[in-house]
Write a protein that holds these residues in place. Structure first.
Motif, PDB file in Angstrom:
ATOM      1  N   VAL A 105       0.677  -1.189  -0.054  1.00 35.49           N
ATOM      2  CA  VAL A 105       0.082   0.088  -0.044  1.00 35.49           C
ATOM      3  C   VAL A 105       0.967   1.210   0.127  1.00 35.49           C
ATOM      4  O   VAL A 105       0.681   2.227  -0.582  1.00 35.49           O
ATOM      5  CB  VAL A 105      -1.037   0.035   1.367  1.00 35.49           C
ATOM      6  N   ARG A 107       3.960   1.658  -0.976  1.00 38.96           N
ATOM      7  CA  ARG A 107       4.778   1.551  -2.225  1.00 38.96           C
ATOM      8  C   ARG A 107       3.709   2.218  -3.333  1.00 38.96           C
ATOM      9  O   ARG A 107       4.201   3.187  -3.957  1.00 38.96           O
ATOM     10  CB  ARG A 107       5.219   0.350  -2.749  1.00 38.96           C
ATOM     11  N   LEU A 108       2.464   1.794  -3.457  1.00 39.44           N
ATOM     12  CA  LEU A 108       1.423   2.128  -4.341  1.00 39.44           C
ATOM     13  C   LEU A 108       1.132   3.630  -4.123  1.00 39.44           C
ATOM     14  O   LEU A 108       1.039   4.387  -5.301  1.00 39.44           O
ATOM     15  CB  LEU A 108       0.549   1.207  -4.542  1.00 39.44           C
ATOM     16  N   LEU A 109       0.984   4.135  -3.172  1.00 36.61           N
ATOM     17  CA  LEU A 109       0.584   5.401  -2.777  1.00 36.61           C
ATOM     18  C   LEU A 109       1.441   6.483  -3.192  1.00 36.61           C
ATOM     19  O   LEU A 109       1.219   7.704  -3.359  1.00 36.61           O
ATOM     20  CB  LEU A 109       0.135   5.488  -1.118  1.00 36.61           C
ATOM     21  N   THR A 110       2.709   6.115  -3.091  1.00 37.52           N
ATOM     22  CA  THR A 110       3.738   7.225  -3.586  1.00 37.52           C
ATOM     23  C   THR A 110       3.558   7.406  -4.746  1.00 37.52           C
ATOM     24  O   THR A 110       4.062   8.729  -5.419  1.00 37.52           O
ATOM     25  CB  THR A 110       5.410   6.801  -3.441  1.00 37.52           C
ATOM     26  N   ASP A 111       3.048   6.709  -5.863  1.00 33.87           N
ATOM     27  CA  ASP A 111       2.890   6.912  -7.306  1.00 33.87           C
ATOM     28  C   ASP A 111       1.598   7.904  -7.390  1.00 33.87           C
ATOM     29  O   ASP A 111       1.282   8.776  -8.364  1.00 33.87           O
ATOM     30  CB  ASP A 111       2.677   5.621  -7.890  1.00 33.87           C
ATOM     31  N   VAL A 152      -5.493   2.651   2.245  1.00 29.96           N
ATOM     32  CA  VAL A 152      -5.762   1.714   1.092  1.00 29.96           C
ATOM     33  C   VAL A 152      -6.520   1.741   0.027  1.00 29.96           C
ATOM     34  O   VAL A 152      -6.419   1.572  -0.936  1.00 29.96           O
ATOM     35  CB  VAL A 152      -6.155   0.201   1.966  1.00 29.96           C
ATOM     36  N   SER A 154      -7.172   4.797  -1.207  1.00 26.75           N
ATOM     37  CA  SER A 154      -6.578   5.540  -2.053  1.00 26.75           C
ATOM     38  C   SER A 154      -5.660   5.039  -3.021  1.00 26.75           C
ATOM     39  O   SER A 154      -5.301   5.689  -4.080  1.00 26.75           O
ATOM     40  CB  SER A 154      -5.885   6.557  -1.249  1.00 26.75           C
ATOM     41  N   THR A 155      -5.085   3.981  -2.871  1.00 24.51           N
ATOM     42  CA  THR A 155      -4.435   3.307  -3.677  1.00 24.51           C
ATOM     43  C   THR A 155      -5.248   3.150  -5.304  1.00 24.51           C
ATOM     44  O   THR A 155      -4.597   3.000  -6.333  1.00 24.51           O
ATOM     45  CB  THR A 155      -3.799   1.650  -3.403  1.00 24.51           C
ATOM     46  N   ASN A 157      -6.462   0.362  -5.949  1.00 26.24           N
ATOM     47  CA  ASN A 157      -6.699  -1.043  -6.305  1.00 26.24           C
ATOM     48  C   ASN A 157      -7.649  -1.765  -5.611  1.00 26.24           C
ATOM     49  O   ASN A 157      -7.717  -1.992  -4.236  1.00 26.24           O
ATOM     50  CB  ASN A 157      -5.461  -1.608  -5.702  1.00 26.24           C
ATOM     51  N   ARG A 204       9.326   5.658  -2.696  1.00 27.25           N
ATOM     52  CA  ARG A 204       8.622   4.305  -2.731  1.00 27.25           C
ATOM     53  C   ARG A 204       9.012   3.314  -1.796  1.00 27.25           C
ATOM     54  O   ARG A 204       8.365   2.526  -1.159  1.00 27.25           O
ATOM     55  CB  ARG A 204       8.583   3.596  -4.286  1.00 27.25           C
ATOM     56  N   GLN A 208       7.314   2.064   1.581  1.00 27.96           N
ATOM     57  CA  GLN A 208       7.055   0.412   1.796  1.00 27.96           C
ATOM     58  C   GLN A 208       7.530   0.018   3.212  1.00 27.96           C
ATOM     59  O   GLN A 208       6.806  -0.749   3.987  1.00 27.96           O
ATOM     60  CB  GLN A 208       7.768  -0.184   0.564  1.00 27.96           C
TER      61      GLN A 208
END
Length: 230
Positions: A105, A107-111, A152, A154-155, A157, A204, A208
């Motif tokens: 979560v 790691r993905l959020l930083t994008d 979560v 906000s990702t 996914n 990222r 993580q």
């Protein structure tokens, strides 16, 4: 409209009403379980629940089957439906898997993180700091859940969100008050700030690690409550 079409319409409306009722019952029962009103190991009394909700047993049974799929109840043949109990060993395994998922979560959020999201997250942190100063677990707990849910969700996914919630729901079944007993709510919120800071950095791998480490520390707090009750 022909008689056959009219009958088909009535059947469709009946299915829709039943489906809507089943969904409403499922949400209400899930709320009762996750808030602790229905406790782990407790048997769900169909007669009492059908009277309470003003419904027949059919939709109620459909709702409990959905809760079984979510891992919140056990349906035992010839005995009934029971709120699921999660053993300490199973809880520790769930923490390990949750840590890996929550690291993803971060790691993905930083994008996808935006200034608006960071503002929202910092509002959560400030609110939790105010609550933590009074060590009010019952007030802190739902805000803490909302903070994690926001992260979560906000990702973007949906699969990740579904899997994460299934693990969190199972951990609700062993509602340990480790946050209070093992260092205080403020300790947990300092970790939350580390997570938000890592998102703001845009790194990222730092994010993580911060997200993973938060769940790992939560696991250790849970373990300390187990030792305290031995």
């Amino acid at each position: 409209m022909s008689a056959g079409q009219e009958q088909d319409l009535k059947s469709d409306l009946l299915i829709l009403r039943t489906s809507s009722l089943t969904g409403a019952l499922e949400r209400e029962l899930e709320h009762l379980i996750l808030t602790g009103e229905l406790k782990p190991g407790e048997r769900l009394n169909e007669i009492q629940l059908s009277t309470r909700f003003g419904t027949s047993r059919g939709p109620l049974r459909e709702a409990t089957r959905s809760l079984q799929a979510k891992g919140l109840v056990d349906i035992i043949r010839n005995r009934g439906v029971f709120v699921r109990s999660v053993s300490p060993d199973e809880a520790l395994e769930i923490y390990d898997v949750r840590a890996a998922i929550f690291g993803l979560v971060g790691r993905l959020l930083t994008d996808v993180v935006t200034d608006a999201m960071l503002t929202e997250l910092n509002d959560y942190l400030d609110r939790m700091d105010r609550i933590a100063s009074s060590q009010n677990f019952d007030e802190y707990y739902p805000v803490n859940l909302a903070f994690h849910d926001y992260l979560v969700t906000s990702t973007g996914n949906k699969t990740l969100l579904q899997e994460y919630k299934s693990f969190v729901n199972k951990l609700h079944l062993c509602r340990a008050r480790g946050l209070v007993q093992a260092g205080g709510l403020s300790v947990s919120n300092r970790e939350h700030r580390e997570m938000v800071d890592s998102l703001a950095s845009g790194d990222r791998y730092r994010a993580q690690e911060a997200f993973f480490r938060h769940v790992e520390r939560s696991k250790h707090r849970f373990m300390s409550t187990l030792k305290a009750t031995d």
